[in-house]
Structure formats: structure tokens, C-alpha cells
Design an enzyme around this catalytic site. Structure first.
Site, mmCIF file in Angstrom:
data_model
loop_
_atom_site.group_PDB
_atom_site.id
_atom_site.type_symbol
_atom_site.label_atom_id
_atom_site.label_comp_id
_atom_site.label_asym_id
_atom_site.label_seq_id
_atom_site.Cartn_x
_atom_site.Cartn_y
_atom_site.Cartn_z
ATOM 1 N NE ARG A 66 2.039 -4.639 11.127
ATOM 2 C CZ ARG A 66 3.129 -4.403 10.481
ATOM 3 N NH1 ARG A 66 4.279 -4.893 10.501
ATOM 4 N NH2 ARG A 66 2.812 -3.524 9.176
ATOM 5 N NE ARG A 121 6.738 -0.217 10.214
ATOM 6 C CZ ARG A 121 5.303 -0.297 9.494
ATOM 7 N NH1 ARG A 121 5.466 0.455 8.254
ATOM 8 N NH2 ARG A 121 4.265 -1.013 9.831
ATOM 9 N NE ARG A 132 7.236 -2.520 5.068
ATOM 10 C CZ ARG A 132 5.887 -2.277 4.841
ATOM 11 N NH1 ARG A 132 5.390 -2.240 3.681
ATOM 12 N NH2 ARG A 132 5.395 -2.201 6.026
ATOM 13 C CE LYS A 157 -2.221 -1.057 3.693
ATOM 14 N NZ LYS A 157 -1.732 -2.383 4.212
ATOM 15 N NE ARG A 167 -3.995 -1.511 9.647
ATOM 16 C CZ ARG A 167 -2.845 -0.668 9.184
ATOM 17 N NH1 ARG A 167 -2.895 0.347 8.961
ATOM 18 N NH2 ARG A 167 -1.943 -1.576 9.043
HETATM 19 P P1 AMP Z 1 1.030 0.499 8.891
HETATM 20 O O1 AMP Z 1 2.060 1.285 8.676
HETATM 21 O O2 AMP Z 1 -0.025 0.939 8.130
HETATM 22 O O3 AMP Z 1 1.018 -0.971 8.638
HETATM 23 O O4 AMP Z 1 0.494 0.725 10.372
HETATM 24 C C1 AMP Z 1 1.378 0.246 11.472
HETATM 25 C C2 AMP Z 1 0.753 0.066 12.663
HETATM 26 O O5 AMP Z 1 -0.059 1.353 13.007
HETATM 27 C C3 AMP Z 1 -0.647 -1.136 12.690
HETATM 28 O O6 AMP Z 1 -0.072 -2.255 12.739
HETATM 29 C C4 AMP Z 1 -1.549 -0.417 13.747
HETATM 30 O O7 AMP Z 1 -0.977 -0.758 15.065
HETATM 31 C C5 AMP Z 1 -1.341 1.149 13.699
HETATM 32 N N1 AMP Z 1 -2.293 1.553 12.760
HETATM 33 C C6 AMP Z 1 -2.219 2.100 11.667
HETATM 34 N N2 AMP Z 1 -3.233 2.678 10.955
HETATM 35 C C7 AMP Z 1 -4.347 2.097 11.781
HETATM 36 C C8 AMP Z 1 -5.704 2.283 11.649
HETATM 37 N N3 AMP Z 1 -6.225 2.735 10.662
HETATM 38 N N4 AMP Z 1 -6.497 1.835 12.586
HETATM 39 C C9 AMP Z 1 -5.592 1.263 13.661
HETATM 40 N N5 AMP Z 1 -4.479 1.147 14.075
HETATM 41 C C10 AMP Z 1 -3.791 1.561 12.883
#
Ligand code: AMP
Length: 213
Positions: A173, A162, A127, A13, A88
Site C-alpha cells: 500500500r 483489517r 491499528r 486521515k 488517490r
Molecule cells: P483506506 O481505508 O482509505 O486506506 O482504503 C483501503 C483500500 O481501499 C485501499 O488500499 C484501496 O485498495 C481502496 N481504496 C480506497 N479509496 C480508494 C480510492 N480513492 N481509489 C482507489 N482505491 C481506493
């Protein structure tokens, strides 16, 4: 143009959003990036979010909706935006509908990137991400390494793995995705704006998006 990018962690994404930013001159709203920025600042939101993020869990909807509400009202978003990693959960998708209605905004497409789980695991463990929150360039130790080891090609900042990209957290996740986020496919799939695309190859995704958008 307003787009939603759906898909499991590691579906690409962020990479696709960054390519769309260049092609369509719109901005990327990544809730993950916003939260990582707050964690780095050590803000109250960041302190609360870090526990959930490092456990592979979702941050509470109320925190996310505050972040999104602020982001979509910024003047950078006037030309359109890509929602990367949001919504999400079903409550987030409902709240987004209300927000769009209140601000008189119209959605152009919901893109669901589909990638098999073994590929996701491989991608996520290899990554690397630029630590500069204003850059966030994404690399892969096998397929897209930095020119100089550990240094971002784009901005020269350190490139890191990360905290939530260790094998155990990644597995959690993916469980969280199945439980909370995958139901969004059913939520959107009857909408003519909804499209599922294979996320295996970024160039192919961009080609498909060119036909849709
Ligand atoms: P990402 O970089 O989008 O994979 O997000 C990393 C982490 O941030 C996720 O594993 C969640 O813990 C948190 N996170 C990001 N976006 C959301 C969302 N829309 N709702 C809830 N938690 C989020």
C-alpha cells in the site's frame, strides 16, 4: 464546508475526519469505508474491489467515481463533507473537479497530512478497527486500546485487524501510495487552498486546522 484529506495510509486521515465531523457537523466520505461496506455485503462491487484491496492495490477509478457520485448527492452531504482517501489518483482528482463544477460545489481546503514512513508502518500494524461499518471507530493496541479487549467502546461490536493491514499488504500500500497518490501533492500544491500539516499528533493537527478553516 468541503475538505480533501490527503496523506499516505496510516497518516491519520480517518481519525482527523472523525474529529472534524464532530467539530463542524459535516459528514465523512471515506472511499475505503464505502468499499469495505460493499465487501461485507458481498455485492458485485465488493467482490471486484476485495481483490485489489487485499493486494494493497487501488480499486479502478470508474468504481470509485460511481461511489463518490452517489455519496456527494446524498442529503447528509448538504452541509458539507470531508473526502477521506479520495482522490488517490490524478484521474480521480480531474473527475472530482468536473463533479464539483457540475454540482456547483466549492472546495474549502486540501489538507496533506505528512508522517514519516517508520511511524506509518508502526501505526498500521498496531491499528484495530470496529467491524461495524456504521461505526468504524479506530483504535491502536499501544496508544488507544479498547477498554474491553476486542470490543468497540463506542458500539460494542468486535474490533478487528483489517485484512489489508498485514505487514506485506501494508508495504505494498505504501508503494502504491508513492506511485499513484503522492503525485497529487504536486497537482494541488500551487493552489492557495493546499496546506501540508505534520500528522504526528492528532491534537496538533486539529489545532492547525482550527487556524486554517
Ligand atoms: P483506506 O481505508 O482509505 O486506506 O482504503 C483501503 C483500500 O481501499 C485501499 O488500499 C484501496 O485498495 C481502496 N481504496 C480506497 N479509496 C480508494 C480510492 N480513492 N481509489 C482507489 N482505491 C481506493
Amino acid at each position: 464546508m468541503i475538505l480533501i484529506l490527503l496523506g499516505p495510509p496510516g497518516a491519520g486521515k480517518g481519525t482527523i475526519a472523525q474529529a472534524l465531523v464532530k467539530t463542524y457537523s459535516i459528514v465523512q466520505i471515506s472511499t475505503g469505508d464505502i468499499l469495505r461496506g460493499e465487501v461485507k455485503k458481498g455485492s458485485p462491487v465488493g467482490k471486484e474491489a476485495a481483490g485489489y484491496m487485499n493486494a494493497g492495490k487501488l480499486v479502478p477509478d470508474s468504481i470509485i467515481m460511481d461511489c463518490i457520485g452517489i455519496a456527494v448527492q446524498s442529503k447528509e452531504c448538504a452541509n458539507g463533507f470531508i473526502l477521506d482517501g479520495f482522490p488517490r489518483t490524478i484521474p480521480q482528482a480531474d473527475a472530482l473537479k468536473d463533479l464539483m463544477r457540475n454540482f456547483n460545489l466549492k472546495l474549502n481546503a486540501v489538507i496533506n497530512l505528512e508522517v514519516p514512513e517508520d511511524v506509518l508502518l508502526r501505526r498500521l500494524t498496531s491499528r484495530r478497527t470496529c467491524s461495524n461499518t456504521a461505526c468504524q471507530a479506530i483504535y491502536n493496541v499501544h496508544t488507544k486500546p479498547t477498554k474491553k479487549e476486542g470490543v468497540c467502546d463506542a458500539c460494542g461490536s468486535p474490533v478487528i485487524q483489517r485484512d489489508d493491514e498485514t505487514v506485506d499488504v501494508i508495504k505494498q500500500r505504501l508503494v502504491t501510495y508513492k506511485d499513484k497518490t503522492e503525485p497529487l501533492i504536486k497537482y494541488y500544491e500551487k493552489d492557495p487552498l493546499f496546506h501540508t500539516i505534520s500528522g504526528l499528533d492528532a491534537a496538533e493537527v486539529m489545532k492547525e486546522l482550527g487556524k486554517i478553516l
